[in-house]
Design a protein around this motif. Structure first.
Motif, PDB file in Angstrom:
ATOM      1  N   GLY A   1      38.394  30.802 -32.435  1.00 41.21           N
ATOM      2  CA  GLY A   1      38.753  31.858 -33.375  1.00 41.21           C
ATOM      3  C   GLY A   1      38.523  33.205 -32.709  1.00 41.21           C
TER       4      GLY A   1
ATOM      5  N   GLU B   1      42.171  22.356 -38.656  1.00 40.09           N
ATOM      6  CA  GLU B   1      42.479  23.058 -39.913  1.00 40.09           C
ATOM      7  C   GLU B   1      42.113  24.536 -39.831  1.00 40.09           C
ATOM      8  OE1 GLU B   1      40.538  19.950 -40.219  1.00 40.09           O
ATOM      9  OE2 GLU B   1      42.535  19.051 -40.205  1.00 40.09           O
ATOM     10  N   GLY B   2      41.580  24.946 -38.682  1.00 39.93           N
ATOM     11  CA  GLY B   2      41.215  26.360 -38.528  1.00 39.93           C
ATOM     12  C   GLY B   2      39.840  26.702 -39.071  1.00 39.93           C
ATOM     13  N   HIS B   3      39.042  25.684 -39.394  1.00 36.51           N
ATOM     14  CA  HIS B   3      37.671  25.946 -39.862  1.00 36.51           C
ATOM     15  C   HIS B   3      36.691  25.751 -38.720  1.00 36.51           C
ATOM     16  CE1 HIS B   3      39.594  24.547 -43.782  1.00 36.51           C
ATOM     17  NE2 HIS B   3      39.409  25.858 -43.889  1.00 36.51           N
ATOM     18  N   LYS B   4      35.541  26.451 -38.816  1.00 33.84           N
ATOM     19  CA  LYS B   4      34.557  26.262 -37.751  1.00 33.84           C
ATOM     20  C   LYS B   4      34.021  24.833 -37.803  1.00 33.84           C
ATOM     21  CE  LYS B   4      30.265  27.585 -39.922  1.00 33.84           C
ATOM     22  NZ  LYS B   4      29.142  28.447 -40.107  1.00 33.84           N
TER      23      LYS B   4
ATOM     24  N   LEU C   1      37.194  26.222 -33.389  1.00 33.43           N
ATOM     25  CA  LEU C   1      37.692  25.824 -34.708  1.00 33.43           C
ATOM     26  C   LEU C   1      38.295  24.424 -34.661  1.00 33.43           C
ATOM     27  CD1 LEU C   1      39.493  29.200 -35.593  1.00 33.43           C
ATOM     28  CD2 LEU C   1      37.135  28.517 -36.088  1.00 33.43           C
ATOM     29  N   ASN C   2      38.288  23.745 -35.793  1.00 39.02           N
ATOM     30  CA  ASN C   2      38.955  22.441 -35.842  1.00 39.02           C
ATOM     31  C   ASN C   2      40.455  22.640 -36.133  1.00 39.02           C
ATOM     32  OD1 ASN C   2      39.183  22.902 -38.579  1.00 39.02           O
ATOM     33  ND2 ASN C   2      37.521  21.534 -39.150  1.00 39.02           N
TER      34      ASN C   2
ATOM     35  N   SER D   1      31.612  21.786 -38.015  1.00 39.91           N
ATOM     36  CA  SER D   1      30.352  21.677 -38.742  1.00 39.91           C
ATOM     37  C   SER D   1      29.767  20.291 -38.573  1.00 39.91           C
ATOM     38  CB  SER D   1      30.605  22.022 -40.208  1.00 39.91           C
ATOM     39  OG  SER D   1      30.112  21.013 -41.044  1.00 39.91           O
TER      40      SER D   1
ATOM     41  N   ASP E   1      32.498  16.753 -37.992  1.00 41.82           N
ATOM     42  CA  ASP E   1      33.511  17.032 -36.975  1.00 41.82           C
ATOM     43  C   ASP E   1      33.143  16.302 -35.688  1.00 41.82           C
ATOM     44  OD1 ASP E   1      35.760  18.810 -37.720  1.00 41.82           O
ATOM     45  OD2 ASP E   1      34.135  20.020 -38.515  1.00 41.82           O
TER      46      ASP E   1
ATOM     47  N   ASP F   1      29.193  33.559 -36.324  1.00 43.31           N
ATOM     48  CA  ASP F   1      28.838  33.292 -37.720  1.00 43.31           C
ATOM     49  C   ASP F   1      27.394  33.688 -38.006  1.00 43.31           C
ATOM     50  OD1 ASP F   1      28.070  31.227 -35.967  1.00 43.31           O
ATOM     51  OD2 ASP F   1      28.019  29.735 -37.576  1.00 43.31           O
TER      52      ASP F   1
END
Ligand code: GLU
Ligand code: ZN
Length: 277
Positions: free
Chosen positions: A276, A240-243, A237-238, A245, A250, A205
């Motif tokens: 990911g 839900e597929g998001h990085k 990733l969590n 944070s 998280d 990122d």
């Protein structure tokens, strides 16, 4: 290929999470392999989000996971006394001054929503570039004029050097924030130059940030930085597929420690399916 020095660069803006653990463990592993020493450099310029307990958590986590470092503060109080980015403010400000003297800085009054309405999402269209707003005006941020298309060369660890142009989302990126403090891009570049870092391990990122920092280094003749090697690693990733944070809360390393997990059990949570591309 051997390297001299790399760094951990966590921010005290939340409790560290598994993604931070992964990044620091990878840094430690590569440092060992390459015979590089490790600097602990805490990114604490953002005073609004920084908290004492988050700073403390950095030291507790490094100790708990037995992640070594040879340079930088040994504890939170040494950090505040001798290593805070505030103590290097003059370096960042001198650098900003140099960019101003080169005629490369303009002031911008745009709000986030104005930028979103003006053009493609998250791309700053250069609205204030020719407005000649005074840099001394209150409530303006400073942007770097990135109109010059520089051929950026990025040396990625274990790969051939690749060439890039500054990505669109970095056009005229912010170098001083509206609150008057130097931006992350400036602090990170100047710190890495100041401490003699030649290997940077960070998440994918931040690849566009690496390009922005290389762009600035080339503009201002910070030639040593142009030879820095980067390793941009995949992100955890969590569900839900998001990085992950820190600000989104998280699951933190501290949570697992408090639950009684030992270090091996927490390392085991870094499973390959969680990453990911
Ligand atoms: N402190 C930032 C982070 O934790 C930046 C790290 C870096 O510059 O590599 O993501
Ligand atoms: Zn603007």
């Amino acid at each position: 290929m051997a390297f001299k020095k790399t760094r951990y660069a966590p921010s005290p803006s939340g409790f560290l999470h598994l993604g931070n653990l992964y990044s620091m463990t990878l840094t430690a592993t590569i440092a060992k392999k390459e015979g590089a020493s490790i600097l602990l450099r805490i990114d604490d310029m953002d005073k609004v989000r920084a908290k004492k307990e988050y700073l403390q958590d950095i030291f507790e986590s490094l100790t708990f996971f037995e992640l070594p470092w040879q340079e930088g503060p040994r504890d939170a109080s040494e950090h505040e006394d001798r290593f805070s980015q505030t103590s290097r403010l003059y370096l960042y400000e001198n650098f900003l001054e140099e960019l101003i003297n080169k005629g490369l800085v303009f002031a911008c009054t745009c709000s986030r929503s104005e930028i979103e309405h003006a053009g493609t999402h998250a791309v700053y269209p250069g609205t204030c570039k020719n407005r000649n707003i005074s840099l001394r005006e209150k409530n303006v941020c400073w942007r770097l004029n990135t109109s010059e298309p520089i051929d950026i060369q990025l040396k990625e660890y274990g790969k051939k050097t690749e060439r890039f142009l500054l990505p669109e989302n970095m056009h005229h990126f912010i170098i001083r924030r509206k609150d008057g403090l130097p931006s992350y891009q400036v602090c990170s570049l100047i710190d890495d130059v100041h401490f003699g870092i030649d290997l940077i391990v960070r998440g994918k990122d931040l690849k566009d940030s690496s390009l922005a920092q290389l762009y600035m280094a080339q503009l201002s003749g910070l030639n040593d930085f142009l030879n820095t090697t980067f390793l941009h690693h995949p992100l955890l990733l969590n569900k839900e597929g998001h990085k992950l944070s820190k600000s989104a809360g998280d699951t933190s390393l501290q949570y697992y420690r408090n639950m009684g997990y030992n270090k091996e059990a927490i390392f085991a949570l870094l499973n390959p399916e969680g990453f990911g591309s």
